[in-house]
Scaffold this active site. Structure first.
Site, PDB file in Angstrom:
ATOM      1  N   ASP A 139       0.856  -1.187   0.000  1.00  0.00           N
ATOM      2  CA  ASP A 139       0.000   0.000   0.000  1.00  0.00           C
ATOM      3  C   ASP A 139       0.895   1.241   0.000  1.00  0.00           C
ATOM      4  O   ASP A 139       1.386   1.667   1.047  1.00  0.00           O
ATOM      5  CB  ASP A 139      -0.939  -0.007   1.207  1.00  0.00           C
ATOM      6  CG  ASP A 139      -1.897   1.190   1.162  1.00  0.00           C
ATOM      7  OD1 ASP A 139      -1.651   2.125   0.376  1.00  0.00           O
ATOM      8  OD2 ASP A 139      -2.879   1.184   1.921  1.00  0.00           O
ATOM      9  N   HIS A 185       0.995   7.942   3.979  1.00  0.00           N
ATOM     10  CA  HIS A 185       1.714   7.226   5.038  1.00  0.00           C
ATOM     11  C   HIS A 185       3.231   7.468   5.012  1.00  0.00           C
ATOM     12  O   HIS A 185       3.962   6.899   5.805  1.00  0.00           O
ATOM     13  CB  HIS A 185       1.422   5.723   4.919  1.00  0.00           C
ATOM     14  CG  HIS A 185      -0.037   5.424   4.794  1.00  0.00           C
ATOM     15  ND1 HIS A 185      -0.923   5.647   5.815  1.00  0.00           N
ATOM     16  CD2 HIS A 185      -0.777   4.973   3.745  1.00  0.00           C
ATOM     17  CE1 HIS A 185      -2.151   5.318   5.413  1.00  0.00           C
ATOM     18  NE2 HIS A 185      -2.084   4.915   4.157  1.00  0.00           N
ATOM     19  N   ILE A 211       0.487   9.307   8.576  1.00  0.00           N
ATOM     20  CA  ILE A 211      -0.213   8.448   9.551  1.00  0.00           C
ATOM     21  C   ILE A 211      -0.011   6.969   9.197  1.00  0.00           C
ATOM     22  O   ILE A 211       0.411   6.638   8.086  1.00  0.00           O
ATOM     23  CB  ILE A 211      -1.718   8.798   9.640  1.00  0.00           C
ATOM     24  CG1 ILE A 211      -2.427   8.561   8.285  1.00  0.00           C
ATOM     25  CG2 ILE A 211      -1.914  10.233  10.096  1.00  0.00           C
ATOM     26  CD1 ILE A 211      -3.948   8.645   8.379  1.00  0.00           C
ATOM     27  N   GLY A 263      -4.412   1.993   8.212  1.00  0.00           N
ATOM     28  CA  GLY A 263      -5.418   1.386   9.083  1.00  0.00           C
ATOM     29  C   GLY A 263      -5.186  -0.113   9.224  1.00  0.00           C
ATOM     30  O   GLY A 263      -5.298  -0.685  10.318  1.00  0.00           O
TER      31      GLY A 263
HETATM   32  C1  LIG Z   1      -8.472   1.710   1.622  1.00  0.00           C
HETATM   33  C2  LIG Z   1      -6.985   1.714   1.397  1.00  0.00           C
HETATM   34  C3  LIG Z   1      -6.296   3.018   1.718  1.00  0.00           C
HETATM   35  C4  LIG Z   1      -5.901   3.068   3.132  1.00  0.00           C
HETATM   36  C5  LIG Z   1      -5.884   4.258   3.808  1.00  0.00           C
HETATM   37  C6  LIG Z   1      -5.603   4.290   5.222  1.00  0.00           C
HETATM   38  O1  LIG Z   1      -5.108   3.358   5.812  1.00  0.00           O
HETATM   39  S1  LIG Z   1      -6.061   5.744   6.062  1.00  0.00           S
HETATM   40  C7  LIG Z   1      -5.616   5.427   7.764  1.00  0.00           C
HETATM   41  C8  LIG Z   1      -6.630   4.628   8.511  1.00  0.00           C
HETATM   42  N1  LIG Z   1      -7.910   5.312   8.697  1.00  0.00           N
HETATM   43  C9  LIG Z   1      -8.033   6.319   9.569  1.00  0.00           C
HETATM   44  O2  LIG Z   1      -7.089   6.769  10.191  1.00  0.00           O
HETATM   45  C10 LIG Z   1      -9.432   6.870   9.738  1.00  0.00           C
HETATM   46  C11 LIG Z   1      -9.738   7.121  11.191  1.00  0.00           C
HETATM   47  N2  LIG Z   1     -11.133   7.576  11.358  1.00  0.00           N
HETATM   48  C12 LIG Z   1     -11.490   8.875  11.257  1.00  0.00           C
HETATM   49  O3  LIG Z   1     -10.675   9.752  11.082  1.00  0.00           O
HETATM   50  C13 LIG Z   1     -12.960   9.204  11.410  1.00  0.00           C
HETATM   51  O4  LIG Z   1     -13.621   8.144  12.050  1.00  0.00           O
HETATM   52  C14 LIG Z   1     -13.658   9.445  10.042  1.00  0.00           C
HETATM   53  C15 LIG Z   1     -13.041  10.707   9.371  1.00  0.00           C
HETATM   54  C16 LIG Z   1     -13.521   8.233   9.125  1.00  0.00           C
HETATM   55  C17 LIG Z   1     -15.160   9.689  10.287  1.00  0.00           C
HETATM   56  O5  LIG Z   1     -15.297  10.648  11.269  1.00  0.00           O
HETATM   57  P1  LIG Z   1     -16.421  11.751  11.161  1.00  0.00           P
HETATM   58  O6  LIG Z   1     -16.379  12.557  12.411  1.00  0.00           O
HETATM   59  O7  LIG Z   1     -16.287  12.475   9.858  1.00  0.00           O
HETATM   60  O8  LIG Z   1     -17.719  10.850  11.085  1.00  0.00           O
HETATM   61  P2  LIG Z   1     -19.041  10.935  11.968  1.00  0.00           P
HETATM   62  O9  LIG Z   1     -18.807  10.312  13.300  1.00  0.00           O
HETATM   63  O10 LIG Z   1     -19.583  12.327  11.936  1.00  0.00           O
HETATM   64  O11 LIG Z   1     -20.017   9.969  11.146  1.00  0.00           O
HETATM   65  C18 LIG Z   1     -20.487  10.311   9.860  1.00  0.00           C
HETATM   66  C19 LIG Z   1     -21.118   9.081   9.241  1.00  0.00           C
HETATM   67  O12 LIG Z   1     -20.080   8.181   8.823  1.00  0.00           O
HETATM   68  C20 LIG Z   1     -20.151   6.949   9.521  1.00  0.00           C
HETATM   69  N3  LIG Z   1     -18.789   6.609   9.937  1.00  0.00           N
HETATM   70  C21 LIG Z   1     -18.051   7.228  10.876  1.00  0.00           C
HETATM   71  N4  LIG Z   1     -16.833   6.675  10.956  1.00  0.00           N
HETATM   72  C22 LIG Z   1     -16.822   5.670  10.041  1.00  0.00           C
HETATM   73  C23 LIG Z   1     -15.842   4.728   9.681  1.00  0.00           C
HETATM   74  N5  LIG Z   1     -14.632   4.690  10.254  1.00  0.00           N
HETATM   75  N6  LIG Z   1     -16.156   3.836   8.722  1.00  0.00           N
HETATM   76  C24 LIG Z   1     -17.356   3.841   8.145  1.00  0.00           C
HETATM   77  N7  LIG Z   1     -18.332   4.731   8.455  1.00  0.00           N
HETATM   78  C25 LIG Z   1     -18.051   5.622   9.389  1.00  0.00           C
HETATM   79  C26 LIG Z   1     -21.055   7.181  10.724  1.00  0.00           C
HETATM   80  O13 LIG Z   1     -21.734   6.002  11.088  1.00  0.00           O
HETATM   81  C27 LIG Z   1     -21.962   8.270  10.225  1.00  0.00           C
HETATM   82  O14 LIG Z   1     -23.046   7.735   9.489  1.00  0.00           O
HETATM   83  P3  LIG Z   1     -24.539   7.724  10.128  1.00  0.00           P
HETATM   84  O15 LIG Z   1     -24.416   6.938  11.403  1.00  0.00           O
HETATM   85  O16 LIG Z   1     -24.821   9.164  10.361  1.00  0.00           O
HETATM   86  O17 LIG Z   1     -25.370   7.087   9.073  1.00  0.00           O
END
Ligand SMILES: CCC/C=C/C(=O)SCCNC(=O)CCNC(=O)[C@H](O)C(C)(C)COP(=O)([O-])OP(=O)([O-])OC[C@H]1O[C@@H](n2cnc3c(N)ncnc32)[C@H](O)[C@@H]1OP(=O)([O-])[O-]
Length: 357
Positions: A256, A261, A276, A279
C-alpha cells in the site's frame, strides 16, 4: 600562450555547466509532470471539496471490476508480519517467530490471518481507487472499516485470484462511503480462501443525492458491520505494544504505497501533522494482540475479523488493545496511550476457545 588555453578551457567548462544545468532542470520538469500521482494534479490545498468531487451512483454501481491476481511468497508473508509488529519487542517470541522464520525452511512459515487484507490491493492504485462515475479528491480518502472472513489457513506462498464487487455506496453528506468486497480463491485448487470487505471513507465527496433522502445501498447482512457497543466491564485481557516511528515505512513495503503514510506534505494536505499509519497496520497489531492473549498463539482459531478505524494513529505511538470475551466473540478496542483516545474497535469471531483459557 598557456594562459590563453587556460582561459579557453575555463570558458568551455563554464558553458558545459550552464548547458548541463539548463538540461537537467528542463528534464526534471518534464519528468515530474509526466509521472504525477493522481492527487498531485489537485495542487490547491484550499480547493473546495464539493468542487473536486462528483458522483454518478448509477455508473459506479454498474461498474464490473476486472479479476485481479495476487501472487505472494514466504518472503512477502514475513515482511508483512514484521510490518504489523511481529517480534517487534522480542525477536525470539515463540508465538510470533513462526510468522518470520521456521527451522525447517522458509516454506514452512505461517501466515497471519490479517495478511489476507492485502489480496484486495490490486483494486487500488497507490492506495487510491479509480472508478467511472466516481470523482473525488484522493488525498482525502481514509480507510473506514475492514471485514474479513477466513475459510481456510493461508499457504506460505500462493497465487490468488480475486473477484471484486461493489458491496455498498452511501451518501453521508460530508462524505461518501464506498464498500468493496473481494473474494479470494487459491489459483491452484480453486478453493475459496477468504472474503474481504473494505469500507473507504471519501471525505468531501458526499452530498451527491437528495439530502432529505440520502442515497444508501448495501448488499450484505447488517450484523457484519463492526459498529458495536464496548462493554463497561473490566476487559478480559489487555495488551500494550509500541509501533515504531518507521512503522508505516516498513508496512508500505507490503504493497500500500499511498503517500499519506510516507510524505509529510501529502499528510499535511490531508489534515494531519505528519504521515499516519495504515489502518490495516493498526488492525494487524490489534489482531496479533488477540492471537497472543486469547488464541494462545493459535491464529487458526480465527474465523472472522471486523474493525472500524475511529481515529488516525501516528507511527511511534503506543497501542493498548483491550479485549472482552462474549462466547466465541472477542470484542476489542485499541487506544493510543499517549493521547488516551480510541482509534480502532471491532470484533473477532473464533471457531473454538483454546483449552488453556
Ligand atoms: C483503503 C486503502 C487506503 C488506506 C488508507 C488508510 O489506511 S487511512 C488510515 C486509517 N484510517 C483512519 O485513520 C481513519 C480514522 N477515522 C477517522 O478519522 C474518522 O472516524 C472518520 C473521518 C472516518 C469519520 O469521522 P467523522 O467525524 O467524519 O464521522 P461521523 O462520526 O460524523 O459519522 C459520519 C457518518 O459516517 C459513519 N462513519 C463514521 N466513521 C466511520 C468509519 N470509520 N467507517 C465507516 N463509516 C463511518 C457514521 O456512522 C456516520 O453515518 P450515520 O451513522 O450518520 O449514518
Amino acid at each position: 600562450m598557456r594562459k590563453v588555453y587556460a582561459f579557453q578551457a575555463f570558458n568551455y567548462s563554464l558553458l558545459f555547466y550552464i548547458l548541463f544545468f539548463f538540461f537537467s532542470v528542463s528534464f526534471k520538469i518534464i519528468f515530474t509532470s509526466s509521472s504525477k500521482a493522481p492527487w498531485a494534479n489537485l495542487n490547491s490545498k484550499n480547493k473546495s471539496m464539493a468542487e473536486s468531487s462528483r458522483f454518478d451512483h448509477d455508473l459506479v454501481l454498474a461498474h464490473k471490476f476486472p479479476e485481479t491476481t495476487y501472487i505472494y511468497t514466504e518472503r512477502d508473508a514475513a515482511v508483512y508480519a514484521l510490518g504489523v509488529g511481529a517480534c517487534g519487542r522480542n525477536a525470539i517470541d515463540s508465538d510470533e517467530l513462526k510468522y518470520v522464520y521456521h527451522e525447517d525452511g522458509q516454506q514452512f512459515v505461517q501466515v497471519l490471518p490479517t495478511f489476507s487484507a492485502l489480496f484486495s490491493l490490486g483494486s487500488l492504485t497507490n492506495g487510491s481507487i479509480d472508478l467511472p462515475g466516481l470523482q473525488y479528491d484522493p488525498r482525502l480518502l481514509l480507510h473506514g472499516q475492514q471485514y474479513i472472513q477466513i475459510y481456510k489457513p493461508f499457504p506460505s506462498s500462493a497465487s490468488v485470484i480475486n473477484k471484486v464487487s461493489l458491496a455498498g455506496l452511501h451518501d453521508k453528506g460530508k462524505a461518501a462511503i464506498l464498500e468493496l468486497e473481494t473474494k479470494s480463491y487459491e489459483k491452484e485448487s480453486g478453493e475459496l480462501l477468504c472474503m474481504n470487505r473494505s469500507t473507504i471513507f471519501l471525505r468531501g465527496a458526499g452530498g451527491f443525492s437528495n439530502s432529505s433522502h440520502p442515497y444508501s445501498y448495501s448488499n450484505y447482512p447488517k450484523n457484519q458491520a463492526p459498529a458495536l457497543k464496548i462493554p463497561k466491564s473490566q476487559p478480559f485481557a489487555v495488551f500494550e505494544d509500541c509501533t515504531q516511528p518507521s512503522q508505516a515505512l516498513l508496512y508500505r513495503l507490503s504493497g500500500d504505497y499511498n503517500p499519506l503514510h510516507s510524505d509529510p506534505m501529502i499528510a499535511e494536505v490531508a489534515g494531519f501533522s505528519r504521515p499516519i499509519l495504515h489502518g490495516l497496520c493498526s488492525l494487524g497489531f490489534a489482531v496479533r494482540a488477540i492471537i497472543k492473549c486469547i488464541c494462545r498463539g493459535d491464529a487458526n482459531t480465527i474465523k472472522t475479523i471486523s474493525g472500524r478505524f475511529l481515529l488516525h494513529v501516528y507511527p511511534g505511538e503506543t497501542l493498548i488493545t483491550e479485549m472482552w470475551l462474549e462466547g466465541l466473540r472477542v470484542i476489542y478496542q485499541t487506544k493510543v496511550k499517549e493521547r488516551n483516545q480510541a482509534v480502532l474497535s471491532g470484533f473477532v469471531d473464533l471457531h473454538h476457545l483454546t483449552s488453556s483459557l
